[in-house]
Motif scaffolding. Structure first.
Motif, PDB file in Angstrom:
ATOM      1  N   GLU A   1       9.870 -30.248 -10.567  1.00 31.40           N
ATOM      2  CA  GLU A   1      10.730 -31.330 -10.087  1.00 31.40           C
ATOM      3  C   GLU A   1       9.996 -32.663  -9.951  1.00 31.40           C
ATOM      4  O   GLU A   1      10.516 -33.708 -10.326  1.00 31.40           O
ATOM      5  N   PHE A   2       8.776 -32.621  -9.406  1.00 36.32           N
ATOM      6  CA  PHE A   2       8.070 -33.858  -9.067  1.00 36.32           C
ATOM      7  C   PHE A   2       6.728 -34.041  -9.762  1.00 36.32           C
ATOM      8  O   PHE A   2       6.104 -35.093  -9.644  1.00 36.32           O
ATOM      9  N   GLY A   3       6.242 -33.012 -10.454  1.00 34.23           N
ATOM     10  CA  GLY A   3       4.968 -33.119 -11.148  1.00 34.23           C
ATOM     11  C   GLY A   3       3.748 -32.895 -10.274  1.00 34.23           C
ATOM     12  O   GLY A   3       2.629 -33.126 -10.714  1.00 34.23           O
ATOM     13  N   ASN A   4       3.960 -32.462  -9.040  1.00 35.95           N
ATOM     14  CA  ASN A   4       2.838 -32.159  -8.149  1.00 35.95           C
ATOM     15  C   ASN A   4       3.269 -31.134  -7.109  1.00 35.95           C
ATOM     16  O   ASN A   4       4.421 -30.733  -7.067  1.00 35.95           O
ATOM     17  N   THR A   5       2.310 -30.717  -6.262  1.00 35.70           N
ATOM     18  CA  THR A   5       2.609 -29.749  -5.213  1.00 35.70           C
ATOM     19  C   THR A   5       2.592 -30.447  -3.858  1.00 35.70           C
ATOM     20  O   THR A   5       2.050 -31.543  -3.719  1.00 35.70           O
ATOM     21  N   VAL A   6       3.163 -29.799  -2.885  1.00 39.96           N
ATOM     22  CA  VAL A   6       3.183 -30.325  -1.521  1.00 39.96           C
ATOM     23  C   VAL A   6       1.821 -30.010  -0.888  1.00 39.96           C
ATOM     24  O   VAL A   6       1.418 -28.853  -0.825  1.00 39.96           O
ATOM     25  N   SER A   7       1.131 -31.049  -0.438  1.00 40.88           N
ATOM     26  CA  SER A   7      -0.160 -30.852   0.219  1.00 40.88           C
ATOM     27  C   SER A   7       0.062 -30.383   1.657  1.00 40.88           C
ATOM     28  O   SER A   7       1.169 -30.478   2.194  1.00 40.88           O
ATOM     29  N   LYS A   8      -0.991 -29.921   2.278  1.00 37.69           N
ATOM     30  CA  LYS A   8      -0.889 -29.493   3.667  1.00 37.69           C
ATOM     31  C   LYS A   8      -0.470 -30.669   4.537  1.00 37.69           C
ATOM     32  O   LYS A   8       0.386 -30.529   5.414  1.00 37.69           O
ATOM     33  N   GLU A   9      -1.051 -31.822   4.303  1.00 40.37           N
ATOM     34  CA  GLU A   9      -0.723 -33.016   5.088  1.00 40.37           C
ATOM     35  C   GLU A   9       0.745 -33.405   4.930  1.00 40.37           C
ATOM     36  O   GLU A   9       1.417 -33.740   5.904  1.00 40.37           O
ATOM     37  N   GLU A  10       1.245 -33.359   3.684  1.00 48.09           N
ATOM     38  CA  GLU A  10       2.661 -33.656   3.446  1.00 48.09           C
ATOM     39  C   GLU A  10       3.564 -32.649   4.140  1.00 48.09           C
ATOM     40  O   GLU A  10       4.587 -33.017   4.718  1.00 48.09           O
ATOM     41  N   ALA A  11       3.181 -31.383   4.068  1.00 51.36           N
ATOM     42  CA  ALA A  11       3.980 -30.329   4.704  1.00 51.36           C
ATOM     43  C   ALA A  11       4.055 -30.568   6.211  1.00 51.36           C
ATOM     44  O   ALA A  11       5.126 -30.453   6.810  1.00 51.36           O
ATOM     45  N   ILE A  12       2.932 -30.934   6.821  1.00 55.78           N
ATOM     46  CA  ILE A  12       2.919 -31.213   8.255  1.00 55.78           C
ATOM     47  C   ILE A  12       3.820 -32.395   8.587  1.00 55.78           C
ATOM     48  O   ILE A  12       4.589 -32.348   9.545  1.00 55.78           O
ATOM     49  N   GLU A  13       3.760 -33.443   7.777  1.00 60.35           N
ATOM     50  CA  GLU A  13       4.624 -34.613   7.994  1.00 60.35           C
ATOM     51  C   GLU A  13       6.099 -34.237   7.895  1.00 60.35           C
ATOM     52  O   GLU A  13       6.918 -34.655   8.714  1.00 60.35           O
ATOM     53  N   ILE A  14       6.451 -33.451   6.883  1.00 59.37           N
ATOM     54  CA  ILE A  14       7.851 -33.059   6.681  1.00 59.37           C
ATOM     55  C   ILE A  14       8.334 -32.182   7.825  1.00 59.37           C
ATOM     56  O   ILE A  14       9.428 -32.391   8.360  1.00 59.37           O
ATOM     57  N   ILE A  15       7.521 -31.209   8.213  1.00 58.88           N
ATOM     58  CA  ILE A  15       7.917 -30.316   9.304  1.00 58.88           C
ATOM     59  C   ILE A  15       8.094 -31.108  10.592  1.00 58.88           C
ATOM     60  O   ILE A  15       9.086 -30.928  11.319  1.00 58.88           O
TER      61      ILE A  15
END
Length: 80
Positions: A59-73
């Motif tokens: 979908e986006f050409g990359n993976t969700v990083s740990k930092e991004e996951a924390i921000e989203i959660i």
């Protein structure tokens, strides 16, 4: 098949317990989780989201990083 949990059962489940945390307690807990655990929580909480590596790359050409996951959660919990 849908499974309903009682309020007592929810408080014992780590995914529901996480949703009760705020601010520093939430940040501290999330930093203890692995990236894969964070992604699993995101998939559980938002079934329509694109979080798993294979789907995210398509979908986006990359993976969700740990930092991004924390921000989203953090956003999903605090804005709920």
């Amino acid at each position: 098949m849908s499974i309903f949990l009682s309020e007592e059962e929810k408080l014992k489940h780590p995914y529901y317990k996480l949703m009760e945390l705020r601010d520093e307690a939430l940040e501290t807990e999330l930093n203890l989780w692995s990236r894969l655990d964070l992604i699993e929580w995101l998939c559980w909480n938002d079934r329509n989201g694109v979080y798993k590596d294979e789907e995210s790359i398509q979908e986006f050409g990359n993976t969700v990083s740990k930092e991004e996951a924390i921000e989203i959660i953090t956003r999903q919990i605090t804005e709920a």
